[in-house]
Design a protein around this motif. Structure first.
Motif, PDB file in Angstrom:
ATOM      1  N   ALA A 166      36.743  28.700  51.329  1.00  0.00           N
ATOM      2  CA  ALA A 166      36.444  29.378  50.151  1.00  0.00           C
ATOM      3  C   ALA A 166      37.848  29.729  49.469  1.00  0.00           C
ATOM      4  N   GLY A 167      37.905  29.443  48.026  1.00  0.00           N
ATOM      5  CA  GLY A 167      39.233  29.671  47.392  1.00  0.00           C
ATOM      6  C   GLY A 167      38.928  30.782  46.491  1.00  0.00           C
ATOM      7  N   PHE A 168      40.085  31.479  46.131  1.00  0.00           N
ATOM      8  CA  PHE A 168      39.940  32.579  44.899  1.00  0.00           C
ATOM      9  C   PHE A 168      41.267  32.708  44.360  1.00  0.00           C
ATOM     10  N   THR A 169      41.346  32.919  43.212  1.00  0.00           N
ATOM     11  CA  THR A 169      42.573  33.474  42.464  1.00  0.00           C
ATOM     12  C   THR A 169      42.531  34.685  42.173  1.00  0.00           C
ATOM     13  N   VAL A 170      43.501  35.522  42.583  1.00  0.00           N
ATOM     14  CA  VAL A 170      43.266  37.129  42.326  1.00  0.00           C
ATOM     15  C   VAL A 170      44.592  37.605  41.326  1.00  0.00           C
ATOM     16  N   ASP A 171      44.185  38.343  40.209  1.00  0.00           N
ATOM     17  CA  ASP A 171      45.410  38.783  39.533  1.00  0.00           C
ATOM     18  C   ASP A 171      44.902  40.206  39.070  1.00  0.00           C
ATOM     19  N   GLY A 172      45.994  40.957  39.124  1.00  0.00           N
ATOM     20  CA  GLY A 172      45.832  42.637  38.776  1.00  0.00           C
ATOM     21  C   GLY A 172      47.412  42.833  38.329  1.00  0.00           C
ATOM     22  N   LYS A 173      47.306  44.067  38.204  1.00  0.00           N
ATOM     23  CA  LYS A 173      48.661  44.706  37.624  1.00  0.00           C
ATOM     24  C   LYS A 173      48.551  46.350  38.022  1.00  0.00           C
ATOM     25  N   ILE A 174      49.747  46.776  38.619  1.00  0.00           N
ATOM     26  CA  ILE A 174      49.929  48.136  38.979  1.00  0.00           C
ATOM     27  C   ILE A 174      51.190  48.709  38.349  1.00  0.00           C
ATOM     28  N   SER A 175      51.298  50.023  38.432  1.00  0.00           N
ATOM     29  CA  SER A 175      52.281  50.990  38.058  1.00  0.00           C
ATOM     30  C   SER A 175      53.074  51.238  39.265  1.00  0.00           C
ATOM     31  N   ARG A 176      54.206  50.613  39.484  1.00  0.00           N
ATOM     32  CA  ARG A 176      55.140  50.919  40.806  1.00  0.00           C
ATOM     33  C   ARG A 176      55.305  52.436  41.010  1.00  0.00           C
ATOM     34  N   LYS A 177      55.519  53.140  39.771  1.00  0.00           N
ATOM     35  CA  LYS A 177      55.751  54.495  39.903  1.00  0.00           C
ATOM     36  C   LYS A 177      54.787  55.400  40.490  1.00  0.00           C
ATOM     37  N   HIS A 191      49.645  38.361  41.874  1.00  0.00           N
ATOM     38  CA  HIS A 191      48.881  37.029  41.415  1.00  0.00           C
ATOM     39  C   HIS A 191      48.867  36.501  43.102  1.00  0.00           C
ATOM     40  N   CYS A 192      47.708  36.113  43.476  1.00  0.00           N
ATOM     41  CA  CYS A 192      47.352  35.648  44.931  1.00  0.00           C
ATOM     42  C   CYS A 192      46.530  34.428  44.819  1.00  0.00           C
ATOM     43  N   GLU A 193      46.805  33.458  45.430  1.00  0.00           N
ATOM     44  CA  GLU A 193      45.901  32.412  45.511  1.00  0.00           C
ATOM     45  C   GLU A 193      45.338  32.380  46.960  1.00  0.00           C
ATOM     46  N   ILE A 194      44.081  32.507  47.076  1.00  0.00           N
ATOM     47  CA  ILE A 194      43.624  33.107  48.582  1.00  0.00           C
ATOM     48  C   ILE A 194      42.575  31.829  49.022  1.00  0.00           C
ATOM     49  N   GLN A 195      42.722  31.383  50.155  1.00  0.00           N
ATOM     50  CA  GLN A 195      41.779  30.261  50.771  1.00  0.00           C
ATOM     51  C   GLN A 195      41.405  30.944  52.085  1.00  0.00           C
ATOM     52  N   LEU A 196      40.013  31.248  52.293  1.00  0.00           N
ATOM     53  CA  LEU A 196      39.361  31.708  53.316  1.00  0.00           C
ATOM     54  C   LEU A 196      38.864  30.620  54.374  1.00  0.00           C
ATOM     55  N   ILE A 197      38.821  30.998  55.756  1.00  0.00           N
ATOM     56  CA  ILE A 197      38.062  30.075  56.401  1.00  0.00           C
ATOM     57  C   ILE A 197      36.788  30.686  57.234  1.00  0.00           C
ATOM     58  N   LYS A 198      35.788  30.246  57.198  1.00  0.00           N
ATOM     59  CA  LYS A 198      34.483  30.826  57.572  1.00  0.00           C
ATOM     60  C   LYS A 198      34.776  30.767  59.312  1.00  0.00           C
ATOM     61  N   GLN A 199      34.396  31.619  59.828  1.00  0.00           N
ATOM     62  CA  GLN A 199      34.477  31.922  61.456  1.00  0.00           C
ATOM     63  C   GLN A 199      32.956  31.572  61.810  1.00  0.00           C
ATOM     64  N   GLY A 200      33.158  30.912  63.074  1.00  0.00           N
ATOM     65  CA  GLY A 200      31.921  31.019  64.048  1.00  0.00           C
ATOM     66  C   GLY A 200      30.880  30.094  63.495  1.00  0.00           C
ATOM     67  N   VAL A 215      39.054  38.443  39.854  1.00  0.00           N
ATOM     68  CA  VAL A 215      38.887  37.811  40.844  1.00  0.00           C
ATOM     69  C   VAL A 215      38.125  36.241  40.336  1.00  0.00           C
ATOM     70  N   GLU A 216      38.731  34.885  40.230  1.00  0.00           N
ATOM     71  CA  GLU A 216      38.127  33.878  39.916  1.00  0.00           C
ATOM     72  C   GLU A 216      37.638  33.155  41.192  1.00  0.00           C
ATOM     73  N   ALA A 217      36.434  32.897  41.613  1.00  0.00           N
ATOM     74  CA  ALA A 217      35.914  32.161  42.787  1.00  0.00           C
ATOM     75  C   ALA A 217      36.052  30.808  42.432  1.00  0.00           C
ATOM     76  N   ALA A 218      36.869  30.049  43.129  1.00  0.00           N
ATOM     77  CA  ALA A 218      37.047  28.399  42.888  1.00  0.00           C
ATOM     78  C   ALA A 218      35.856  27.698  43.543  1.00  0.00           C
TER      79      ALA A 218
END
Length: 184
Positions: free
Chosen positions: A140-151, A175-184, A125-128
């Motif tokens: 808040a922004g994040f880039t998330v990278d990972g790898k799985i074995s589908r089997k 690979h995910c580009e994530i932007q979160l919105i703070k609530q309340g 997780v890279e916090a932007a």
């Protein structure tokens, strides 16, 4: 008897789907990479104050029926029992357990469930950063990278070419580009 009061507060964050994307990449015939994504997904996070390293609740889901690789025939096959079995397993789910500092970035440890099979997964997780947008929303922004074995998740369908190569690789890059919105 004195009562201790905590000065920290729980902050809820929800995903900004208009500014986020969830992708995967897989090798086809071991010579090209096919990219796909999920059009429908959700992420809820609860933190202590605005400190994501102290997140107490991280739950991500993706609707299998929303898979898109820009090829309807392939997408239908991916939804079938050969792969994700969307009829019986409508969602992919990741539950984050804890953050671990990794240089300037983080490792997020959690459990990933696909086709009813749950396995531990660690993603980078890279916090932007966190900013206030022109509408007064804290994001808040994040880039998330990972790898799985589908089997490992029961996605075992494959075919072999005349030359003996497999059609679909076992390793799936996330690979995910994530932007979160703070609530309340």
């Amino acid at each position: 008897m004195e009562t201790a009061y905590s000065t920290s507060t729980t902050t809820k964050w929800v995903i900004d789907t208009a500014h986020s994307e969830v992708q995967f990449k897989v090798k086809h015939l071991m010579i090209t990479t096919v990219t796909g994504y999920f059009k429908t997904f959700n992420l809820e996070v609860e933190t202590e104050g605005d400190d994501f390293t102290k997140a107490s609740h991280i739950v991500f889901t993706a609707d299998v029926d929303s898979i898109n690789t820009n090829n309807e025939q392939r997408d239908t096959h991916l939804r079938s029992a050969d792969f994700f079995d969307a009829e019986n397993h409508a969602q992919i789910k990741f539950v984050g357990k804890h953050f671990e500092p990794d240089g300037d970035d983080y490792l997020l440890h959690g459990d990933l469930t696909i086709r009813g099979v749950t396995k531990p997964l660690t993603v980078n997780v890279e916090a932007a950063g966190t900013v206030v947008d022109p509408y007064g929303q804290t994001k808040a922004g994040f880039t998330v990278d990972g790898k799985i074995s589908r089997k490992e998740f029961g996605l075992t369908w494959n075919a072999v070419t005349e030359a003996g190569s497999v059609v679909v690789s076992d390793d799936i890059k996330l690979h995910c580009e994530i932007q979160l919105i703070k609530q309340g």
